[in-house]
Design a protein around this motif. Structure first.
Motif, mmCIF file in Angstrom:
data_model
loop_
_atom_site.group_PDB
_atom_site.id
_atom_site.type_symbol
_atom_site.label_atom_id
_atom_site.label_comp_id
_atom_site.label_asym_id
_atom_site.label_seq_id
_atom_site.Cartn_x
_atom_site.Cartn_y
_atom_site.Cartn_z
ATOM 1 N N VAL A 250 0.820 -1.215 0.000
ATOM 2 C CA VAL A 250 0.000 0.000 0.000
ATOM 3 C C VAL A 250 0.854 1.266 0.000
ATOM 4 N N ASP A 251 0.188 2.375 -0.296
ATOM 5 C CA ASP A 251 0.827 3.683 -0.360
ATOM 6 C C ASP A 251 0.285 4.538 0.790
ATOM 7 N N THR A 252 1.178 5.029 1.654
ATOM 8 C CA THR A 252 0.719 5.836 2.789
ATOM 9 C C THR A 252 0.537 7.306 2.440
ATOM 10 N N GLY A 253 0.783 7.682 1.198
ATOM 11 C CA GLY A 253 0.471 9.028 0.738
ATOM 12 C C GLY A 253 1.132 10.120 1.558
ATOM 13 N N VAL A 254 0.331 11.139 1.950
ATOM 14 C CA VAL A 254 0.874 12.277 2.678
ATOM 15 C C VAL A 254 1.240 11.902 4.112
ATOM 16 N N THR A 255 0.796 10.741 4.576
ATOM 17 C CA THR A 255 1.121 10.311 5.934
ATOM 18 C C THR A 255 2.447 9.548 5.998
ATOM 19 N N VAL A 256 3.252 9.618 4.961
ATOM 20 C CA VAL A 256 4.497 8.846 4.883
ATOM 21 C C VAL A 256 5.421 9.115 6.068
ATOM 22 N N SER A 257 5.475 10.352 6.549
ATOM 23 C CA SER A 257 6.369 10.678 7.669
ATOM 24 C C SER A 257 5.889 10.049 8.967
ATOM 25 N N ASN A 258 4.671 9.575 8.946
ATOM 26 C CA ASN A 258 4.034 8.981 10.105
ATOM 27 C C ASN A 258 4.185 7.455 10.121
ATOM 28 N N GLY A 259 4.346 6.836 8.919
ATOM 29 C CA GLY A 259 4.394 5.380 8.927
ATOM 30 C C GLY A 259 4.683 4.723 7.603
ATOM 31 N N GLY A 260 5.528 5.293 6.749
ATOM 32 C CA GLY A 260 5.709 4.757 5.405
ATOM 33 C C GLY A 260 6.904 3.862 5.174
ATOM 34 N N LEU A 261 7.709 3.575 6.199
ATOM 35 C CA LEU A 261 8.987 2.879 6.001
ATOM 36 C C LEU A 261 8.808 1.385 5.750
ATOM 37 N N ASN A 262 9.535 0.876 4.748
ATOM 38 C CA ASN A 262 9.653 -0.558 4.481
ATOM 39 C C ASN A 262 11.142 -0.912 4.444
ATOM 40 N N ALA A 263 11.511 -2.047 5.054
ATOM 41 C CA ALA A 263 12.931 -2.394 5.114
ATOM 42 C C ALA A 263 13.105 -3.854 5.503
ATOM 43 N N PRO A 264 14.188 -4.493 5.038
ATOM 44 C CA PRO A 264 14.530 -5.829 5.514
ATOM 45 C C PRO A 264 15.263 -5.743 6.850
ATOM 46 N N MET A 265 15.355 -6.838 7.539
ATOM 47 C CA MET A 265 15.967 -6.855 8.866
ATOM 48 C C MET A 265 17.435 -6.399 8.880
ATOM 49 N N PRO A 266 18.287 -6.821 7.928
ATOM 50 C CA PRO A 266 19.680 -6.363 7.997
ATOM 51 C C PRO A 266 19.822 -4.842 7.929
ATOM 52 N N ASP A 267 18.958 -4.183 7.164
ATOM 53 C CA ASP A 267 19.000 -2.720 7.123
ATOM 54 C C ASP A 267 18.596 -2.133 8.465
ATOM 55 N N MET A 268 17.542 -2.701 9.065
ATOM 56 C CA MET A 268 17.100 -2.175 10.354
ATOM 57 C C MET A 268 18.122 -2.456 11.451
ATOM 58 N N ALA A 269 18.908 -3.504 11.294
ATOM 59 C CA ALA A 269 19.984 -3.759 12.252
ATOM 60 C C ALA A 269 21.037 -2.655 12.180
ATOM 61 N N LYS A 270 21.280 -2.121 10.996
ATOM 62 C CA LYS A 270 22.201 -0.985 10.861
ATOM 63 C C LYS A 270 21.638 0.248 11.567
ATOM 64 N N TYR A 271 20.330 0.428 11.468
ATOM 65 C CA TYR A 271 19.686 1.557 12.130
ATOM 66 C C TYR A 271 19.776 1.406 13.648
ATOM 67 N N ALA A 272 19.524 0.198 14.142
ATOM 68 C CA ALA A 272 19.616 -0.039 15.585
ATOM 69 C C ALA A 272 21.039 0.172 16.085
ATOM 70 N N ALA A 273 22.033 -0.277 15.312
ATOM 71 C CA ALA A 273 23.433 -0.086 15.715
ATOM 72 C C ALA A 273 23.784 1.395 15.794
ATOM 73 N N PHE A 274 23.284 2.177 14.847
ATOM 74 C CA PHE A 274 23.482 3.627 14.882
ATOM 75 C C PHE A 274 22.866 4.241 16.127
ATOM 76 N N LEU A 275 21.648 3.853 16.448
ATOM 77 C CA LEU A 275 20.980 4.414 17.616
ATOM 78 C C LEU A 275 21.707 4.055 18.905
ATOM 79 N N LEU A 276 22.190 2.829 18.989
ATOM 80 C CA LEU A 276 22.904 2.400 20.189
ATOM 81 C C LEU A 276 24.265 3.074 20.322
ATOM 82 N N GLY A 277 24.875 3.393 19.189
ATOM 83 C CA GLY A 277 26.162 4.084 19.206
ATOM 84 C C GLY A 277 27.336 3.139 19.309
ATOM 85 N N ASP A 278 28.482 3.618 18.838
ATOM 86 C CA ASP A 278 29.725 2.848 18.867
ATOM 87 C C ASP A 278 30.874 3.846 18.848
#
Length: 398
Positions: A250-278
């Protein structure tokens, strides 16, 4: 003498060995629960990752991403992360703040003047700030779009003009800053700030300033590009004990900033590592957002304990800036959850232990409700069970 040396070495390594044994036991228990709940609740597919000290130390893929075609879930499977998108919207606002383009205490009407048309019985709309929108304390309603009960209606409004037309008929529900009230349209308004200050579409800005710098090359917003379509998970609802398909891609339209993200787990693991810091990668991570600004987002702004639909679904939950905060068993938790169109997703971080987990389901077993009963759904039971992983290593601050 060598016997004494050996004994001394055992004493030196025993705490670390004990921690690893405790973590392995907690991980094994979690995996058993995860699989049992999936079977019991008829969940089609799910993935679970643990990120620790910047590395993925556990990666589970269970069930199917497409039940009809019997396509198994794997590391390439792309899930919809729904409201976890809001954390990236918050990071974008902090980026613009750090570049001197805004202040968190600026009124939203400074950047989105159309909001002056909103009816605010508690005073002027110019008193509603970006900070209040980020902490869900601005007083706006929860739902973005009330019309989605017919097949011919769009999944979400396509453009800003549709929301702007509703503003004169929109009422501020409570005195801004007085309490927590989860608001999807409030985050859409922040998306407008990002677009107007950057001069770019929200999706383009996030791709340039968060996804690409973190190496999240298989992540995107809304409709799936053809080369990734084979990996896009379908989604499902459990209704009357049966699994039924939700709308695909589906397309979240103008609400994309609210909930439009799609991603595989390895990409989200990179995001989590960034948030945790190193510390070893901090110069690289600071190009996205400096550590002090992330920690600022994790400072409590207002209690969110009366809302069991969000955060950690606990009476002790607090809202930070685009993240939910809590403490349990002496462990500090930071995270966000998401649910939309049959997908459920959970981002849970234990910053003091440098450990985080990512959990995604492509099946919603029961609709979200603002009740403690929300903690008892299969998805919530599994998500809350990740606490034990942090507790297993909580004795060794990093």
């Amino acid at each position: 003498m060598s016997r004494w040396i050996a004994a001394a070495l055992v004493l030196m390594v025993s705490p670390a060995a004990a921690e690893e044994a405790s973590f392995d036991k907690a991980l094994g228990d979690f995996r058993e629960l995860h699989r049992a709940e999936m079977r019991r609740a008829k969940v089609a597919g799910s993935s679970f990752y643990v990120v620790r000290d910047g590395r993925t130390v556990a990666a589970d893929h269970l069930g199917e991403q497409d039940v009809d075609a019997h396509v198994p879930v794997n590391a390439d499977t792309i899930y919809h992360w729904a409201s976890i998108t809001k954390t990236m919207t918050g990071i974008a606002i902090m980026q613009l703040r750090d570049r001197g383009l805004l202040s968190l205490d600026d009124p939203i009407v400074k950047y989105v003047p159309e909001l002056a048309a909103v009816h605010n019985p508690y005073g002027g709309t110019d008193a509603i700030t970006l900070r209040q929108l980020m902490s869900h304390s601005a007083g706006f309603r929860s739902g973005t779009w009330p019309w989605r009960d017919q097949d011919w209606q769009p999944f979400e409004p396509k453009g800003w003009a549709q929301l702007a037309a509703m503003l004169p008929y929109t009422r501020v529900e409570f005195k801004p800053g007085s309490r927590f009230g989860y608001s999807n349209p409030g985050i859409v308004y922040l998306g407008q700030v990002i677009e107007r200050l950057s001069g770019e579409d929200y999706e383009v800005y996030i791709d340039k300033n968060i996804l690409k710098p973190l190496g999240m090359y298989a992540s995107y917003f809304d409709r799936t590009p053809p080369h990734l379509l084979p990996h896009r998970s379908h989604s499902y609802y459990i209704q009357d004990g049966r699994r039924v398909a939700a709308p695909f891609d589906v397309d979240t339209g103008v609400t994309v900033s609210n909930g439009g993200l799609n991603a595989p787990m390895p990409d989200m693991a990179k995001y989590a590592a960034f948030l945790l810091g190193d510390p070893a990668r901090q110069a690289e991570y600071d190009l996205v957002l400096k550590r002090s600004s992330i920690e600022e987002m994790w400072q409590p702004q207002i209690s969110a304990g009366e809302d069991f639909t969000q955060g950690r679904m606990s009476k002790t939950t607090q809202s930070g800036l685009s993240f939910f905060l809590d403490r349990s068993g002496g462990v500090r938790f930071v995270g966000h959850n998401g649910d939309q169109n049959g997908f459920r997703a959970y981002l849970s971080l234990c910053p003091d232990q440098r450990l985080g987990s990512l959990l995604a389901f492509n099946t919603e077993t029961r609709g979200v409700e603002n009740s403690e009963a929300n903690r008892k759904t299969a998805e919530s039971r599994v998500a809350l069970a990740t606490d034990a992983l942090c507790g297993a290593v909580a004795g060794s601050p990093r």
